[in-house]
Design an enzyme around this catalytic site. Structure first.
Site: not given
Ligand SMILES: NC(=O)c1ccc[n+]([C@@H]2O[C@H](COP(=O)([O-])OP(=O)(O)OC[C@H]3O[C@@H](n4cnc5c(N)ncnc54)[C@H](O)[C@@H]3O)[C@@H](O)[C@H]2O)c1
Ligand SMILES: [Zn+2]
Length: 1624
Positions: A152, A174, A216, A278, A288, A292, A296, A299, A303, A315
């Site tokens: 939990r 999130k 971003e 942010k 949101e 917030r 976007n 986006h 998107h 993205h």
């Molecule tokens: N929670 C939220 O508010 C929110 C907001 C935006 C995006 N997201 C989510 O985030 C995800 C995308 O995140 P991302 O772009 O970081 O992708 P990711 O986590 O897949 O990382 C991208 C790649 O880079 C590598 N990597 C990361 N840091 C590294 C480093 N310092 N050195 C070497 N390699 C490294 C990872 O292994 C991966 O292969 C999506 O799933 C998306 O839905 C969430």
């Molecule tokens: Zn984004």
């Protein structure tokens, strides 16, 4: 997946631990606590902080992915132990468990979450566990969700390692996993206790992932903080270098503040700033709403793009494109200036992000095919589903400036605007005439001159000191230039005054080798200027250093050879990487610089070469002595401009001879301020707009003192064309003459303003006065600009019906009257050339139906906001348009650019030349010229006066001279010219006519029924009479061969042939007119009326000796399902009246030819299907005698002159001649082996078949080989032969005759001959019907079954299912049509998505809402704005496109045309129409009226506001369209057409409505049959059209579009009436 359990906690405890390296950090507050920590090299800090300041845990679980584990896991283990040893020396450390997952989005699943939980449970983790996520957003989202639900909820730490995770996903709490139904659908809000942002960790992040996060960062600065944006914009190279820095050795740089490099500080600053925004937004608006939503930005569209292009495109890459598009929407709305869009674009690009869907980055990732899937409809559709949209109203973040939004929340934006900006094309509709009467002058300030901007940039960058550049052009070209100069480190740039001013601090000519190749897109100026500039780079001791200059595909074709030659000769080392003479270039610096001294340069292709050398010359090692060689120097004004600007920057150029310049060594001194003049080439478009529309426009900052050659356009081009031009030293005002009154220019040398020639040519196209000819010369260089612009203008002007000639150094344009332009919407291909796009957008403003400009974005090169200016400031109606790839409309499929050469009509007096000519001219939008009238006007006497006064010879002399004049001078194009009957008597006249034919133009001879002519002449007293009928016949007999000699088409005018006709209106002249127009459309290439061979197609063979046997009704029945009709001419010999004909006798031959001509004409009057004209000889299975071969050839030649679409020619010696003379007809070259012995299909025995196929292809467009099946297997062999040899481009009809050969007919790929049960005899043994073939194909599994639907409500009583099911059954198609009654468009999504969906009819309430579910709309549906038919199209790869069409309008058009035939009334053009109602159907009604040529309309609707809205949308299509306040008021306007579109109701219809001349009333409502409108109309003797008739007509069109074949009209209409009559 690997699992490392707790580390070897053995020895470390015993030994003295190393000292802690506690980084100096910065905090960011979120939700009231400073829990975000930023710094470099944080590992020790992290563990120490956790141990010291957070609640202790028994177990620490650190989860990461393999990429990071490899790099950092060990460090974290080691740090854990060290920090613990310092925290509680000697104490046993808690457990540190680590878990490593595969990287990538696929790990973010329920399954992975489960496996982590199972592992944690197996490791006996309890509630006092702390979970740490070390990774990018994937790890953060996933691990956060695990923490949120484990026991939990357990405490959670984020250690974001990707930039995206730092600035976005780790902040806000999130967490989520993906499911097959979508991303992030299952998750929770779970705030981390700490977020540690270790910037040093970014050093290992792949460059593309860094860019991904930068999207971003840039986005956030763009909505929130202007200062941050400025820094991001000006510091891209530093920020990128800070990330790379850590890669050099394992230093601890940045750990302590003192060791932080400036670049590192900058990096931390921009990331922290972004994270802070942010965090602020999350804190103040956690759940949101409003604020917030600002995050976007980019986006909503981003998107939608991502939904289509992920996972290949990231993205952030999609968001970058989204940001630019959403900023463009803000600009279009008038909130953001272009400079904002330009800076945003350049900034994103500087971080390696794509900024448009067709960006090379995207191309590399997914290729053009996937990009093509980004149809605006689909994007709009996805945006509609976005969870952040409210209802159907789309909300976007609208920027007001960089760092500032319009509201503190997203803003409502109209779909039309979004659609316009995301569309690939623009639809420019004609500008209403009313605009021309407006007195006010529009003021337009075009963007800064590209030439001046680029020169100013280069000069200021090389100069010393600060320079403030104002009104700089913000375009792709200058951006490329800025980016490249920055990459060479020559200077620094920053913006002031919200981006209006660029501050350049010059580098004094010190340039370094750029980090990567310089990509210059298609920026020609930048490419040429930089070619010399890179040679100024001082690479010092690095003799191997190189710089590569490259560009896009087009750039790689553009020449740069002469410049490279000159530099090479001067001692520079330059290599071509690909194509000789073009980019990419590799410059090897060899440590040294541009030598200078004497340089010879060929300057006849581009003045940019000269400017390139001049601009750099002061920095060469020795003074430059530049000599221009190799012919005439091009565009001297640009060279002068360069020299003048060099002087403004303090360097002198001495012109020592005509083509020799001396430039001493020196350096530029930057002036404090430099104001860039507006671009004079760009200014030509708004000025031309004023000229063409008869309005007024002022360009306030270009005048006679301008350095730019194009500044002379107003005075040298527009004034002679009839415009009023006022020019001062610094401003220009143009007022156009009343619309349609531009004068042609005659001969004009445009060498001083070559770029303006396209604008001039577009205007010349509608300048008929002053002979209509404009001959532009001196523009040879325009053949090698962004495209071959001269060829482009010729090709695209032809689409408007304008004739041109392409010359080596120019173009001739033959202007026509505005209303003589093609009456359809041309689709303009711009070759990615901004000037082509802008020129045609000006012409579109007066074209009757506007124009579609296919490539909207290409104007970005010089005037990105041109469409905003055109639509918003100049008042042209513009809309987004999605250039259609396949056009399913049969009318459009054969449309080819026609030569607009004038059509000449000859023939006996009294045959109808004037009346048919006038009707055709009106229909085709051409001028009509009666040669008699023309002659009387030119001579100044009536014809009887001339003849009585000077005799026949004098008359013929005039006639001859004037025919030549009309055809070559006054009306060479755009007219129908009717000649006097005797014109062919004069030899010279005949020569003139023959020359016209030889040029490819149409001379058509009207062949009379002599009796009718005699009757007419006896009444006509305006000409000297013939003595007697016998005289006339003599005259005719004498002239007959002369006519034949002078024409290339013949049309038989004989009212007697109409009697047997289906729509027998006792000799209705309208039918003769209709078919004459059809012949002209065919002969001139306007509509070739060919069958679509991409689908199985059939032609039905008529075997009776007299076509009339099938009339009035049978012909319609037997042609159902067929795409053509075969007229078996040999079988006509069986006609009783020919029983005794001796074909050896010349008279009998003439008689037979005339009989066939009559038969052909009757067929024309009775069917719109193309005709296959076949004379089958007896050896080939027909009955035409072999010894009458001359007659056979003559018949085939006649068929071509009569306009038969297909002529069947047997492969023999005569075939090649017929093929050569086929004009617009297609030749089917056929060979029949009636015994089936020699023509065999099997691969080993097909030598003869191969030979015959090869021969058929030398004398035919379509090959036809027929054998006889000996066995059933022969059919399969035949099919394989077809597979080897058939394609749509080289079609082959191949089949076996005989009973055993029937299967081959089932398998035949195109134009299969068929019979019909109602035909008494089949044309060949084994022939079967369309229905039989379809049934067999369906049984054999070759014709999949399909479902069709009616979408709408209420629809239970609709006759459509009965109608369509009867139609399908009659054709043997395995299709069913049913009802899908629903209010919700969402329910339809599933239906249209299913594999067996064949198509649908759409009715209330979905006609407009359905659009969001479709991929494409036909032009008609786009214009109507409503869809009543859905057609799924399959391309060759099996990809399905859902096309929305509208057949309601076709139903109305068809019914009104028929009513018009009945009424025999005057044309549509002068009449007024009233439409009652303002819904989707009224839109179709207005469009129908528009297509018919009605130009004045009224709309009445009970809710007036809706009528007003409708009228607003359709203003551009009508000369006048207004709202009628009530029906009484409408009556006063005397409408000739009234269309009701609202359900029959108690609406009171006043009798006064019908008080004018009797017109046509049509009611779309069909319940009851007699609606109040129709009842009243009939009572007042109006012609009425019942709704049910329109329903059938539109249904027939639907079925034809779905099945690609002719509908069984009779059966469909019977089915409707059976149901209808029973119920109403
Ligand atoms: N929670 C939220 O508010 C929110 C907001 C935006 C995006 N997201 C989510 O985030 C995800 C995308 O995140 P991302 O772009 O970081 O992708 P990711 O986590 O897949 O990382 C991208 C790649 O880079 C590598 N990597 C990361 N840091 C590294 C480093 N310092 N050195 C070497 N390699 C490294 C990872 O292994 C991966 O292969 C999506 O799933 C998306 O839905 C969430
Ligand atoms: Zn984004």
């Amino acid at each position: 997946m690997s699992t490392a359990s707790s580390a070897e906690n053995s020895i470390l405890g015993a030994q003295q631990p190393r000292s802690l390296k506690l980084a100096e950090v910065e905090f960011i507050e979120i939700l009231g606590s400073k829990s975000i920590v930023c710094g470099f090299h944080l590992v020790d800090y992290i563990w120490s902080d956790i141990f010291a300041n957070l609640a202790p845990a028994s177990t620490y679980v650190l989860i990461t992915d393999t990429n990071l584990a490899r790099l950092y896991l060990e460090k974290y283990h080691e740090g854990f132990q060290t920090a613990w040893a310092h925290h509680k020396p000697g104490a046993t450390p808690p457990r540190l468990l680590t878990h490593v997952l595969p990287p990538g989005e696929t790990s973010k699943s329920r399954a992975t979450k489960g496996s982590i939980e199972d592992w944690m449970l197996s490791e006996k983790c309890t509630r006092d566990t702390m979970v740490l996520a070390l990774g990018g957003g994937v790890i953060g989202d996933l691990v956060g969700f695990v923490a949120a639900t484990f026991m939990r909820g357990v405490p959670f730490i984020q250690i974001p390692t990707s930039l995206l995770a730092m600035v976005d996903s780790s902040i806000g709490g999130k967490t989520a996993v993906d499911t097959p139904a979508g991303k992030n659908l299952i998750g929770a809000f779970w705030q981390p206790k700490r977020i540690y942002m270790d910037m040093a960790i970014l050093s290992t992040l792949p460059a593309r992932e860094f860019s991904n996060g930068m999207a971003e960062v840039v986005k956030t600065a763009a909505i929130w903080t202007p200062e941050e944006f400025d820094i991001l914009e000006s510091s891209a190279p530093e920020i990128r270098s800070a990330v790379l820095e850590g890669q050099h050795g394992n230093s601890n740089a940045g750990l302590a503040l003192g060791t932080r490099s400036p670049a590192q500080s900058l990096l931390l600053r921009v990331i922290a700033a972004s994270a802070r925004v942010k965090a602020y937004v999350v804190t103040h608006d956690e759940r949101e709403s409003g604020m917030r939503g600002l995050l976007n930005f980019g986006h909503t569209i981003g998107h939608a793009i991502e939904a289509i292009l992920s996972p290949q495109v990231l993205h952030g890459e999609c968001v970058a494109i989204g940001c630019v598009l959403e900023a463009e929407i803000a600009r279009r709305m008038g909130h953001l200036r272009e400079v904002g869009v330009a800076r945003l674009t350049r900034c994103l690009r500087a971080y390696g992000l794509p900024t448009a869907v067709n960006d090379p980055i995207i191309h590399k990732l997914v290729g053009g095919r996937r990009i093509a899937e980004l149809r605006p409809r689909r994007l709009m559709d996805i945006m509609g589903l976005d969870k952040k949209t409210v209802g159907s109203q789309k909300r976007l973040v609208i920027l007001k400036g960089l760092g500032q939004t319009l509201e503190m929340k997203p803003t409502n934006v109209d779909d039309a605007l979004i659609n316009e900006v995301i569309s690939a094309g623009v639809l420019v509709n004609p500008v209403p005439e009313s605009l021309s009467t407006a007195e006010a002058s529009v003021v337009v300030v075009p963007p800064g001159s590209k030439s001046i901007s680029n020169r100013a940039l280069q000069l200021a960058a090389l100069g010393t000191g600060e320079c403030r550049i104002k009104n700089l052009l913000h375009s792709d070209d200058t951006q490329v230039m800025l980016t490249a100069l920055q990459a060479m480190g020559g200077c620094t740039f920053s913006w002031e005054d919200d981006g209006d001013t660029l501050v350049v601090v010059g580098g004094g000519g010190k340039l370094r080798v750029p980090d990567s190749e310089l990509y210059l897109g298609n920026a020609g100026t930048a490419a040429r200027f930089l070619t010399t500039t890179v040679n100024l780079i001082d690479a010092g001791s690095d003799t191997m250093a190189t710089t590569v200059l490259t560009g896009n595909a087009r750039m790689k074709q553009r020449p740069t050879g002469p410049l490279v030659d000159a530099l090479r000769t001067n001692g520079c080392t330059i290599d071509y990487c690909e194509r000789e003479g073009s980019l990419p270039l590799r410059i090897t610096h060899m440590g040294k610089q541009f030598p200078g001294g004497r340089i010879q340069l060929a300057a006849s292709v581009s003045s940019q070469y000269v400017s390139s050398i001049l601009l750099c010359a002061p920095y060469a090692q020795s003074p430059v002595h530049l000599e221009l060689v190799g012919g005439k120097v091009i565009s001297q004004p640009y060279i002068d401009m360069t020299i003048a600007m060099m002087v403004q920057f303090g360097c002198k150029v001495e012109r020592i001879a005509e083509n020799e310049y001396l430039i001493p060594c020196g350096a530029y001194t930057n002036p404090a301020e430099y104001v860039v003049e507006s671009d004079a080439s760009s200014a030509t478009y708004p000025l031309a707009f004023a000229a063409i529309t008869g309005t007024q426009c002022t360009v306030p900052n270009i005048g006679s003192a301008s350095l730019q050659g194009d500044a002379r356009f107003a005075v040298d081009v527009l004034r002679p064309m009839g415009c009023t031009v006022e020019q001062t030293e610094t401003s220009t005002t143009v007022r156009g003459p009343p619309r349609g009154n531009l004068r042609a220019l005659g001969d004009i040398d445009m060498e001083p303003m070559t770029d303006a020639f396209l604008t001039a040519a577009a205007l010349a196209a509608v300048a008929p006065a002053n002979d209509g000819v404009t001959r532009i010369r001196g523009i040879a260089n325009q053949h090698v600009k962004e495209c071959d612009r001269i060829a482009a203008m010729c090709d695209e002007l032809a689409k408007f019906g304008v004739k041109t000639e392409n010359h080596p150094d120019g173009i001739d344009v033959y202007g026509v009257a505005v209303d003589a332009l093609q009456k359809s919407t041309p689709s303009i291909h711009c070759y990615d050339d901004h000037r082509v796009a802008m020129s045609f957008s000006v012409l579109a403003c007066v074209a009757p139906c506007g124009a579609e400009i296919r490539e909207r974005r290409c104007v970005g090169k010089t005037w990105p906001q041109w469409w905003d200016v055109l639509g918003r400031d100049l008042g042209a109606p513009v809309a987004g348009s999605d250039p259609v790839v396949h056009e399913p409309d049969s009318e459009a499929k054969n449309a080819i650019a026609s030569s607009n050469a004038s059509i000449v009509i000859i023939g006996m007096r009294g045959v109808g030349k004037t009346s048919l000519g006038k009707a055709a001219a009106q229909f085709l939008g051409l001028a009509f010229v009666d040669m008699d009238e023309y002659l009387e006007k030119e001579v100044g006497q009536t014809i009887p006066e001339i003849i009585n006064g000077s005799g026949w010879a004098a008359f013929r002399e005039h006639e001859c001279r004037l025919l030549a004049k009309a055809l070559t001078q006054d009306h060479p194009i755009g007219a129908i010219i009717a000649c006097g009957g005797g014109v062919v008597e004069g030899e010279e006249n005949r020569a003139v006519l023959k020359k016209h034919v030889a040029s490819g133009a149409v001379v058509v001879c009207l062949t009379p029924n002599m009796q009718h002519v005699a009757e007419y002449l006896n009444k006509d007293k305006s000409r000297p009479a013939y003595a007697a009928t016998s005289d006339i016949n003599d005259v005719y007999a004498r002239r007959l061969p002369l006519y034949a000699e002078c024409c290339n088409y013949e049309y038989l005018v004989d009212k007697a042939l109409l009697a047997a006709n289906e729509d027998d209106q006792a000799g209705s002249w309208s039918i003769i007119e209709r078919d004459f127009i059809r012949l002209l459309k065919f002969a001139s290439g306007r509509d070739l009326n060919r069958a679509d061979l991409a689908h199985p197609s059939f032609f039905v063979s008529l075997t009776a000796p007299d076509v009339r046997e099938y009339l009035p009704f049978k012909l319609v029945q037997v042609t159902a399902g067929a795409q053509a009709i075969e007229l078996r001419v040999d079988l006509l010999l069986r006609a009783p009246e020919l029983a005794n004909a001796d074909l050896a006798d010349l008279g009998a031959q003439d008689g037979f030819v005339h009989y066939v001509h009559r038969q052909f004409t009757i067929l024309r009057h009775s069917s719109r299907l193309p005709v296959v004209f076949t004379v089958r000889t007896s050896p080939q299975g027909g009955i035409f005698p072999v010894d009458a071969d001359k007659l056979r050839v003559r018949l085939l030649q006649c068929a071509i002159r009569w306009g038969a679409e297909y002529v069947d020619v047997e492969v023999d010696n005569a075939a090649a001649n017929i093929y050569a003379a086929r004009q617009k007809s297609l030749v089917i070259a056929s060979y029949h082996d009636t015994a089936g012995k020699v023509l065999r299909w099997g691969e080993s025995e097909s030598e003869f078949a191969n030979e015959m196929l090869a021969r058929a292809r030398t004398c035919g467009d379509i090959a036809k080989l027929i054998s006889v099946a000996q066995s059933w297997e022969d059919n399969l062999a035949c099919q394989r032969f077809v597979q080897r040899n058939h394609s749509v481009a080289a079609p082959l009809i191949a089949l076996n005759m005989g009973y055993q050969g029937q299967l081959s007919r089932v398998l035949c790929p195109c134009l299969t001959p068929v019979t019909h049960p109602l035909l008494t005899a089949s044309a060949a043994p084994g022939q079967i019907s369309v229905r039989q073939i379809n049934e067999a194909r369906s049984l054999a599994g070759l014709l999949p079954s399909k479902q069709f639907f009616l979408f709408g409500t209420p629809i239970q009583q609709s006759p459509s299912p009965a109608m369509h099911n009867a139609g399908f059954a009659a054709l043997g198609l395995p299709y069913t049509y049913g009802l899908k009654e629903t209010q919700s468009a969402d329910e339809l999504r599933e239906v249209i998505g299913s594999a067996d969906f064949g198509g649908a009819s759409v009715t209330i309430p979905h006609k407009q809402t359905i659009i969001s579910l479709l991929d494409q709309l036909t032009l008609a549906a786009q214009r109507i704005g409503a869809v009543n038919t859905i057609i799924p199209l399959q391309d060759t790869d099996g990809k399905r496109t859902l096309v929305g069409d509208n057949t309601d309008y076709l139903g109305i058009v068809g019914c009104l045309q028929r009513a018009q035939l009945e009424r025999q009334s005057e044309s549509f053009g002068t009449s007024k129409a009233l439409v009652i109602g303002a819904g989707g159907t009224s839109r179709a009604a207005l469009y129908a009226l528009y297509t018919l040529g009605v130009r004045h309309a009224f709309v009445f609707n009970r809710t007036t506001s809706r009528a007003e809205a409708l009228v607003e949308e359709f203003t551009s299509l009508f000369e006048s369209i207004e709202v009628a306040a009530d029906l009484q008021a409408a009556a006063a306007l005397n409408p000739a057409y009234i269309i009701g579109t609202i359900p029959a109701s108690d609406l009171a219809i006043p009798d006064e409505l019908f008080a004018g001349a009797a017109g046509v009333a049509l009611d779309m409502a069909y319940k009851p049959r007699w609606t109040p409108l129709l009842e009243r109309a009939a009572r007042n003797n109006w012609t009425v059209v019942h709704g049910v008739a329109v329903l059938i007509e539109q249904g027939v069109h639907q079925l034809e579009k779905w099945t690609h074949s002719t509908a069984p009209i009779q059966i469909m209409s019977e089915a409707v009436y059976t149901k209808y009559n029973a119920e109403f």
